[in-house]
Design a protein around this motif. Structure first.
Motif, PDB file in Angstrom:
ATOM      1  N   TYR A  23       0.834  -1.205   0.000  1.00 44.20           N
ATOM      2  CA  TYR A  23       0.000   0.000   0.000  1.00 44.20           C
ATOM      3  C   TYR A  23       0.870   1.257   0.000  1.00 44.20           C
ATOM      4  O   TYR A  23       0.634   2.201  -0.754  1.00 44.20           O
ATOM      5  CB  TYR A  23      -0.933  -0.009   1.222  1.00 44.20           C
ATOM      6  CG  TYR A  23      -1.816   1.213   1.315  1.00 44.20           C
ATOM      7  CD1 TYR A  23      -2.990   1.304   0.569  1.00 44.20           C
ATOM      8  CD2 TYR A  23      -1.477   2.288   2.135  1.00 44.20           C
ATOM      9  CE1 TYR A  23      -3.800   2.425   0.638  1.00 44.20           C
ATOM     10  CE2 TYR A  23      -2.277   3.423   2.210  1.00 44.20           C
ATOM     11  CZ  TYR A  23      -3.439   3.483   1.464  1.00 44.20           C
ATOM     12  OH  TYR A  23      -4.227   4.596   1.524  1.00 44.20           O
ATOM     13  N   ARG A  24       1.904   1.246   0.823  1.00 45.81           N
ATOM     14  CA  ARG A  24       2.805   2.397   0.868  1.00 45.81           C
ATOM     15  C   ARG A  24       3.472   2.624  -0.490  1.00 45.81           C
ATOM     16  O   ARG A  24       3.566   3.752  -0.981  1.00 45.81           O
ATOM     17  CB  ARG A  24       3.883   2.176   1.935  1.00 45.81           C
ATOM     18  CG  ARG A  24       4.936   3.292   1.948  1.00 45.81           C
ATOM     19  CD  ARG A  24       6.015   3.070   2.951  1.00 45.81           C
ATOM     20  NE  ARG A  24       6.849   1.923   2.608  1.00 45.81           N
ATOM     21  CZ  ARG A  24       7.900   1.536   3.328  1.00 45.81           C
ATOM     22  NH1 ARG A  24       8.206   2.170   4.432  1.00 45.81           N
ATOM     23  NH2 ARG A  24       8.604   0.497   2.957  1.00 45.81           N
ATOM     24  N   GLU A  64      -5.461   2.048  -2.957  1.00 44.33           N
ATOM     25  CA  GLU A  64      -6.370   0.970  -2.544  1.00 44.33           C
ATOM     26  C   GLU A  64      -6.678   0.049  -3.720  1.00 44.33           C
ATOM     27  O   GLU A  64      -6.686  -1.178  -3.575  1.00 44.33           O
ATOM     28  CB  GLU A  64      -7.671   1.544  -1.975  1.00 44.33           C
ATOM     29  CG  GLU A  64      -7.481   2.123  -0.587  1.00 44.33           C
ATOM     30  CD  GLU A  64      -8.743   2.774  -0.032  1.00 44.33           C
ATOM     31  OE1 GLU A  64      -9.856   2.387  -0.461  1.00 44.33           O
ATOM     32  OE2 GLU A  64      -8.603   3.685   0.807  1.00 44.33           O
ATOM     33  N   ARG A  97       0.971   4.040  -2.896  1.00 40.14           N
ATOM     34  CA  ARG A  97       0.641   5.421  -2.549  1.00 40.14           C
ATOM     35  C   ARG A  97       1.803   6.357  -2.906  1.00 40.14           C
ATOM     36  O   ARG A  97       1.599   7.462  -3.393  1.00 40.14           O
ATOM     37  CB  ARG A  97       0.316   5.521  -1.064  1.00 40.14           C
ATOM     38  CG  ARG A  97      -0.510   6.743  -0.743  1.00 40.14           C
ATOM     39  CD  ARG A  97      -0.840   6.878   0.714  1.00 40.14           C
ATOM     40  NE  ARG A  97      -1.185   8.258   0.995  1.00 40.14           N
ATOM     41  CZ  ARG A  97      -0.282   9.214   1.189  1.00 40.14           C
ATOM     42  NH1 ARG A  97       1.003   8.930   1.171  1.00 40.14           N
ATOM     43  NH2 ARG A  97      -0.674  10.468   1.391  1.00 40.14           N
ATOM     44  N   PRO A 116      -5.659   2.155   5.882  1.00 41.32           N
ATOM     45  CA  PRO A 116      -6.874   2.874   6.260  1.00 41.32           C
ATOM     46  C   PRO A 116      -7.982   1.887   6.641  1.00 41.32           C
ATOM     47  O   PRO A 116      -8.010   0.759   6.150  1.00 41.32           O
ATOM     48  CB  PRO A 116      -7.259   3.635   4.991  1.00 41.32           C
ATOM     49  CG  PRO A 116      -6.044   3.648   4.144  1.00 41.32           C
ATOM     50  CD  PRO A 116      -5.213   2.468   4.533  1.00 41.32           C
ATOM     51  N   SER A 141      -1.963   8.929  -4.391  1.00 43.21           N
ATOM     52  CA  SER A 141      -3.405   8.988  -4.180  1.00 43.21           C
ATOM     53  C   SER A 141      -3.848   7.801  -3.331  1.00 43.21           C
ATOM     54  O   SER A 141      -3.469   6.660  -3.607  1.00 43.21           O
ATOM     55  CB  SER A 141      -4.119   8.971  -5.543  1.00 43.21           C
ATOM     56  OG  SER A 141      -5.337   8.250  -5.470  1.00 43.21           O
ATOM     57  N   ASN A 142      -4.639   8.078  -2.289  1.00 42.50           N
ATOM     58  CA  ASN A 142      -5.122   6.992  -1.425  1.00 42.50           C
ATOM     59  C   ASN A 142      -6.034   6.051  -2.188  1.00 42.50           C
ATOM     60  O   ASN A 142      -5.974   4.835  -2.030  1.00 42.50           O
ATOM     61  CB  ASN A 142      -5.893   7.560  -0.236  1.00 42.50           C
ATOM     62  CG  ASN A 142      -4.994   8.356   0.698  1.00 42.50           C
ATOM     63  OD1 ASN A 142      -3.776   8.181   0.699  1.00 42.50           O
ATOM     64  ND2 ASN A 142      -5.589   9.227   1.486  1.00 42.50           N
ATOM     65  N   GLU A 143      -6.885   6.656  -3.002  1.00 43.28           N
ATOM     66  CA  GLU A 143      -7.866   5.867  -3.735  1.00 43.28           C
ATOM     67  C   GLU A 143      -7.173   4.910  -4.718  1.00 43.28           C
ATOM     68  O   GLU A 143      -7.477   3.720  -4.761  1.00 43.28           O
ATOM     69  CB  GLU A 143      -8.764   6.829  -4.509  1.00 43.28           C
ATOM     70  CG  GLU A 143     -10.192   6.371  -4.658  1.00 43.28           C
ATOM     71  CD  GLU A 143     -11.002   7.487  -5.295  1.00 43.28           C
ATOM     72  OE1 GLU A 143     -11.361   7.337  -6.470  1.00 43.28           O
ATOM     73  OE2 GLU A 143     -11.230   8.528  -4.620  1.00 43.28           O
TER      74      GLU A 143
END
Ligand SMILES: [Zn+2]
Lengths: 207, 90
Positions: free
Chosen positions: A40-41, A54, A44, B60, A49-51
């Motif tokens: 994830y890191r 994901e 990102r 998250p 972008s977080n979206e």
């Protein structure tokens, strides 16, 4: 990690992979838990972008699961996973922006001489900044890099892939990886030095 | 003679210990005589170290659950496909 623990970890990882190949979902779940935060890191860091991160996380682990039979075990599982996640991340980048700043193959940047303007010492910023502040400083600095520099820095210095692995993953020549890494490292050094240098305790001169 | 410009051009290779041995030792000699380049080397090394030292954060909220759900679904589809169709068993 000491070498004995590392090799034990790898053995145990191979067992999990073999189990997962035979359809053991729980075993794959353990591999996911081991690496999901790092993937994830990575996503990102590349997509900013977080979206997108994901989406990449999900697509990468799905793809890895589907192609698990193709994983031969000569490479580290994590390196293999990183390659899948990098490709997914780059696709996101290219889809999002069609402008040329995203192009990974342009060569103009390598003509410029590397520079160092901020010449000042600093030490242990962890002691003066909270974790959250540190994260913000590091995030801002890395965001300011062009994608062509950012991705190479992340793979080489954060994910600790070799120059050769980075070149192969990005479809770049070894020389291009080296040149981009040099510029990325110096640009980040410049920015961090501006933030972390001791006040009133500078500057030796210009190169 | 290695100049400051040369040093800067080679600093990355120097840090990774990938410059050829002759050049590597000339670069080493340069930083013992040039405080500027020493500072640049030191702060470049620290820059790499702070990035390496950053622990990945927790995901998250909800992201892990979503991921596992998507995987489970795909996993079920994969096992179903692997089994022979019921008519073939007769
Ligand atoms: Zn110098």
């Amino acid at each position: 990690m000491d070498p004995i623990a590392a090799s034990a970890g790898r053995q145990d990882e191979n067992i999990l992979i073999e189990k997962a190949k035979k359809g053991d979902f729980e075993a794959y779940g353990q591999l996911v838990e081991r690496y999901e935060r790092k993937i994830y890191r990575l996503a990102r860091n590349i997509t900013q972008s977080n979206e997108d991160a994901e989406d990449v996380l999900q697509d990468a682990f799905l793809k890895a699961y589907e192609h698990l039979d193709g994983f031969q075990g000569q490479a580290r599982f994590y390196t293999w996973l990183v390659r899948i996640a990098v490709n997914e991340s780059l696709m996101k980048l290219r889809k999002r922006k069609s402008d040329r700043s995203v192009s990974l193959d342009e060569n103009i940047e390598t003509d410029e001489e590397p520079i160092a303007r901020e010449i000042a010492v600093w030490d242990n910023p962890e002691k003066q900044y909270s974790r959250a502040e540190m994260k913000q400083v590091l995030d801002e600095a890395i965001t300011s890099l062009k994608p062509i520099f950012r991705v190479v820095f992340i793979l080489r210095d954060v994910e600790e892939l070799s120059t050769e692995e980075t070149a192969e993953t990005l479809g770049l020549s070894i020389a291009a990886v080296k040149s981009r890494l040099l510029r990325a490292r110096l640009q980040l050094r410049e920015k961090l030095t501006r933030t972390f240098k001791r006040k009133g305790d500078q500057i030796l001169g210009y190169v | 003679m290695v100049t400051c410009k040369d040093f800067l051009r080679e600093i990355s290779e120097f840090l990774d210990d990938r410059a050829d041995p002759q050049l590597q030792s000339e670069l080493k000699a340069h930083i013992t005589q040039c405080p500027n380049c020493w500072v640049i080397l030191d702060t470049t090394l620290k820059t790499i170290q702070v990035y390496k030292g950053m622990e990945p954060q927790e995901l998250p909220e909800g992201v892990h659950g979503q991921l596992m759900k998507a995987l489970e679904k795909r996993c079920a589809a994969k096992t179903k496909k692997a089994q022979p169709p019921p008519t073939a068993q007769k």
